[in-house]
Design a protein around this motif. Structure first.
Motif, PDB file in Angstrom:
ATOM      1  N   GLY A  57       8.635 -13.125   9.952  1.00  0.00           N
ATOM      2  CA  GLY A  57       8.931 -11.744   9.458  1.00  0.00           C
ATOM      3  C   GLY A  57       9.783 -11.931   8.186  1.00  0.00           C
ATOM      4  N   LEU A  58      10.532 -12.859   8.305  1.00  0.00           N
ATOM      5  CA  LEU A  58      11.571 -13.129   7.022  1.00  0.00           C
ATOM      6  C   LEU A  58      10.711 -13.542   5.863  1.00  0.00           C
ATOM      7  CD1 LEU A  58      14.814 -14.742   8.006  1.00  0.00           C
ATOM      8  CD2 LEU A  58      14.578 -12.734   6.780  1.00  0.00           C
ATOM      9  N   ARG A  59       9.691 -14.553   6.009  1.00  0.00           N
ATOM     10  CA  ARG A  59       8.771 -14.819   5.091  1.00  0.00           C
ATOM     11  C   ARG A  59       7.847 -13.853   4.478  1.00  0.00           C
ATOM     12  NH1 ARG A  59       5.316 -18.593   6.435  1.00  0.00           N
ATOM     13  NH2 ARG A  59       5.903 -18.877   8.692  1.00  0.00           N
ATOM     14  N   ALA A  60       7.477 -13.000   5.384  1.00  0.00           N
ATOM     15  CA  ALA A  60       6.704 -11.669   4.913  1.00  0.00           C
ATOM     16  C   ALA A  60       7.680 -10.653   3.936  1.00  0.00           C
ATOM     17  CB  ALA A  60       6.041 -11.198   5.961  1.00  0.00           C
ATOM     18  N   ALA A  61       8.798 -10.646   4.329  1.00  0.00           N
ATOM     19  CA  ALA A  61       9.673  -9.837   3.861  1.00  0.00           C
ATOM     20  C   ALA A  61      10.058 -10.211   2.354  1.00  0.00           C
ATOM     21  CB  ALA A  61      11.133  -9.674   4.282  1.00  0.00           C
ATOM     22  N   PRO A 104       8.785  -5.532  -6.270  1.00  0.00           N
ATOM     23  CA  PRO A 104      10.303  -6.062  -6.448  1.00  0.00           C
ATOM     24  C   PRO A 104      11.413  -4.826  -6.220  1.00  0.00           C
ATOM     25  CG  PRO A 104       9.003  -6.677  -8.412  1.00  0.00           C
ATOM     26  CD  PRO A 104       7.912  -5.506  -7.498  1.00  0.00           C
ATOM     27  N   GLY A 105      12.172  -5.168  -5.444  1.00  0.00           N
ATOM     28  CA  GLY A 105      13.396  -4.727  -4.778  1.00  0.00           C
ATOM     29  C   GLY A 105      13.049  -3.699  -3.614  1.00  0.00           C
ATOM     30  N   ALA A 106      11.868  -4.003  -2.925  1.00  0.00           N
ATOM     31  CA  ALA A 106      11.467  -3.248  -1.777  1.00  0.00           C
ATOM     32  C   ALA A 106      12.667  -3.135  -0.817  1.00  0.00           C
ATOM     33  CB  ALA A 106       9.997  -3.521  -1.192  1.00  0.00           C
ATOM     34  N   PRO A 107      13.023  -2.053  -0.116  1.00  0.00           N
ATOM     35  CA  PRO A 107      14.209  -2.211   0.494  1.00  0.00           C
ATOM     36  C   PRO A 107      13.819  -2.760   2.077  1.00  0.00           C
ATOM     37  CG  PRO A 107      14.315  -0.057  -0.451  1.00  0.00           C
ATOM     38  CD  PRO A 107      12.657  -0.879  -0.949  1.00  0.00           C
ATOM     39  N   GLU A 145       0.857  -1.078   0.034  1.00  0.00           N
ATOM     40  CA  GLU A 145      -0.246   0.155  -0.015  1.00  0.00           C
ATOM     41  C   GLU A 145       0.846   1.285   0.047  1.00  0.00           C
ATOM     42  OE1 GLU A 145      -3.289   2.357   2.905  1.00  0.00           O
ATOM     43  OE2 GLU A 145      -2.814   0.312   3.307  1.00  0.00           O
ATOM     44  N   HIS A 146       1.683   1.401   0.734  1.00  0.00           N
ATOM     45  CA  HIS A 146       2.561   2.468   1.073  1.00  0.00           C
ATOM     46  C   HIS A 146       3.899   2.623   0.174  1.00  0.00           C
ATOM     47  CE1 HIS A 146      -0.088   3.801   4.321  1.00  0.00           C
ATOM     48  NE2 HIS A 146       0.173   2.555   4.761  1.00  0.00           N
ATOM     49  N   ARG A 147       4.352   1.598  -0.329  1.00  0.00           N
ATOM     50  CA  ARG A 147       5.596   1.495  -0.948  1.00  0.00           C
ATOM     51  C   ARG A 147       6.650   2.535  -0.157  1.00  0.00           C
ATOM     52  NH1 ARG A 147       4.761  -0.357  -6.122  1.00  0.00           N
ATOM     53  NH2 ARG A 147       2.746  -1.674  -5.924  1.00  0.00           N
ATOM     54  N   PRO A 148       7.037   2.081   0.997  1.00  0.00           N
ATOM     55  CA  PRO A 148       8.038   2.912   1.879  1.00  0.00           C
ATOM     56  C   PRO A 148       9.478   2.790   1.227  1.00  0.00           C
ATOM     57  CG  PRO A 148       7.695   0.702   2.781  1.00  0.00           C
ATOM     58  CD  PRO A 148       6.841   0.858   1.505  1.00  0.00           C
ATOM     59  N   ASP A 149      10.339   3.607   1.821  1.00  0.00           N
ATOM     60  CA  ASP A 149      11.607   3.889   1.243  1.00  0.00           C
ATOM     61  C   ASP A 149      12.226   2.780   1.890  1.00  0.00           C
ATOM     62  OD1 ASP A 149      11.515   6.402   0.126  1.00  0.00           O
ATOM     63  OD2 ASP A 149      11.242   7.311   1.830  1.00  0.00           O
ATOM     64  N   VAL A 150      11.921   2.126   3.133  1.00  0.00           N
ATOM     65  CA  VAL A 150      12.476   1.110   3.842  1.00  0.00           C
ATOM     66  C   VAL A 150      11.639   0.441   4.765  1.00  0.00           C
ATOM     67  CG1 VAL A 150      13.764   2.588   5.289  1.00  0.00           C
ATOM     68  CG2 VAL A 150      14.709   0.074   4.779  1.00  0.00           C
ATOM     69  N   SER A 151      11.561  -0.753   4.964  1.00  0.00           N
ATOM     70  CA  SER A 151      11.026  -1.420   6.125  1.00  0.00           C
ATOM     71  C   SER A 151      11.737  -2.153   7.039  1.00  0.00           C
ATOM     72  CB  SER A 151      10.090  -2.549   5.551  1.00  0.00           C
ATOM     73  OG  SER A 151       9.173  -2.131   4.697  1.00  0.00           O
ATOM     74  N   VAL A 152      11.396  -1.985   8.401  1.00  0.00           N
ATOM     75  CA  VAL A 152      12.233  -2.473   9.411  1.00  0.00           C
ATOM     76  C   VAL A 152      11.621  -3.834   9.982  1.00  0.00           C
ATOM     77  CG1 VAL A 152      13.309  -2.096  11.832  1.00  0.00           C
ATOM     78  CG2 VAL A 152      13.206  -0.416  10.006  1.00  0.00           C
ATOM     79  N   ARG A 167      18.851  -8.047  -6.172  1.00  0.00           N
ATOM     80  CA  ARG A 167      18.605  -6.575  -6.480  1.00  0.00           C
ATOM     81  C   ARG A 167      19.043  -5.621  -5.300  1.00  0.00           C
ATOM     82  NH1 ARG A 167      14.132  -5.479  -9.307  1.00  0.00           N
ATOM     83  NH2 ARG A 167      12.949  -7.118 -10.213  1.00  0.00           N
ATOM     84  N   GLY A 168      19.892  -6.183  -4.174  1.00  0.00           N
ATOM     85  CA  GLY A 168      20.310  -5.299  -3.127  1.00  0.00           C
ATOM     86  C   GLY A 168      19.197  -4.858  -2.263  1.00  0.00           C
ATOM     87  N   ALA A 169      19.525  -3.675  -1.572  1.00  0.00           N
ATOM     88  CA  ALA A 169      18.488  -3.094  -0.676  1.00  0.00           C
ATOM     89  C   ALA A 169      18.033  -4.178   0.470  1.00  0.00           C
ATOM     90  CB  ALA A 169      17.233  -2.522  -1.566  1.00  0.00           C
ATOM     91  N   VAL A 170      19.007  -4.825   1.110  1.00  0.00           N
ATOM     92  CA  VAL A 170      18.657  -5.763   1.877  1.00  0.00           C
ATOM     93  C   VAL A 170      19.672  -5.489   3.092  1.00  0.00           C
ATOM     94  CG1 VAL A 170      17.437  -7.386   0.764  1.00  0.00           C
ATOM     95  CG2 VAL A 170      19.909  -7.479   0.908  1.00  0.00           C
TER      96      VAL A 170
END
Length: 215
Positions: free
Chosen positions: A63-67, A75-78, A43-50, A99-102
């Protein structure tokens, strides 16, 4: 930065929200389970998720599976995993798309808020930041067909520090070598891994780290 926070522990979740807001971040969603994370990212397409690793219902690796699922949808969501535990199974899946961003940091080893925020910004910018203990666990399962076999021991040290998110000057200080020597080692690493200049230095850096973590 626009951030999604996913942690089932209310005190930790609220603490992260306040910390992030103090550093000028906008927390666009805060959730306590994997399904909530996936929906919030979509929904939000954040810059990063913690994201914490262990969340309801089984408190194992939701949490890992959801990530992984969130990055499949976006695709590539940080994503920065922040946990007390090292879970390597789905960590591989996070790295698989190259893709990186992890990132993957351990809660009890984060001792400097500025370093944490620096790591968060690096992931949001498409980089990789991994705690040394996470790197060590991933390295235990090195495949026979090792793409890093041609690297020298020093080049492996440099690449390992790159995987921790260290800058070139920080790598030089850690290994007690000059910035020029660090750059020389990195150029050699890129060449041996077949990473070409047209890909750009930052992208080559990410690809080299991903090759290291997945080897």
């Amino acid at each position: 930065m626009r951030v999604v926070v996913a942690d089932d522990a209310v005190l930790i979740r609220e603490g992260l929200i306040r910390l992030l807001e103090e550093f000028g971040c906008e927390v666009v969603a805060a959730v306590g389970d994997g399904g909530g994370l996936v929906e919030a990212v979509a929904e939000h397409r954040p810059d990063v998720s913690v994201v914490d690793v262990r969340m309801p219902p089984s408190f194992t690796d939701e949490g890992l599976r959801a990530a992984v699922e969130a990055r499949r949808r976006v695709p590539g969501a940080p994503v920065l995993i922040l946990s007390q535990y090292v879970e390597v199974s789905y960590a591989d899946d996070l790295l698989a798309d190259a893709r990186g961003a992890v990132g993957y940091l351990l809660k009890d080893r984060v001792v400097d808020v500025d370093d944490f925020m620096g790591g968060l910004r690096a992931v949001a910018a498409g980089g990789t930041v991994f705690d040394p203990q996470v790197v060590a666990q991933l390295m235990v399962r090195r495949r026979r067909d090792d793409p890093l076999a041609s690297l020298t021991p020093r080049e492996r040290e440099v690449l390992g520090l790159m995987a921790e998110g260290r800058s070139n000057p920080a790598i030089g200080r850690q290994l007690v070598i000059s910035d020029g020597a660090v750059e020389k080692h990195i150029r050699s690493i890129f060449a041996k891994l077949g990473l070409h200049a047209e890909d750009g230095d930052q992208h080559r850096r990410v690809l080299a780290v991903l090759a290291y973590l997945r080897s």
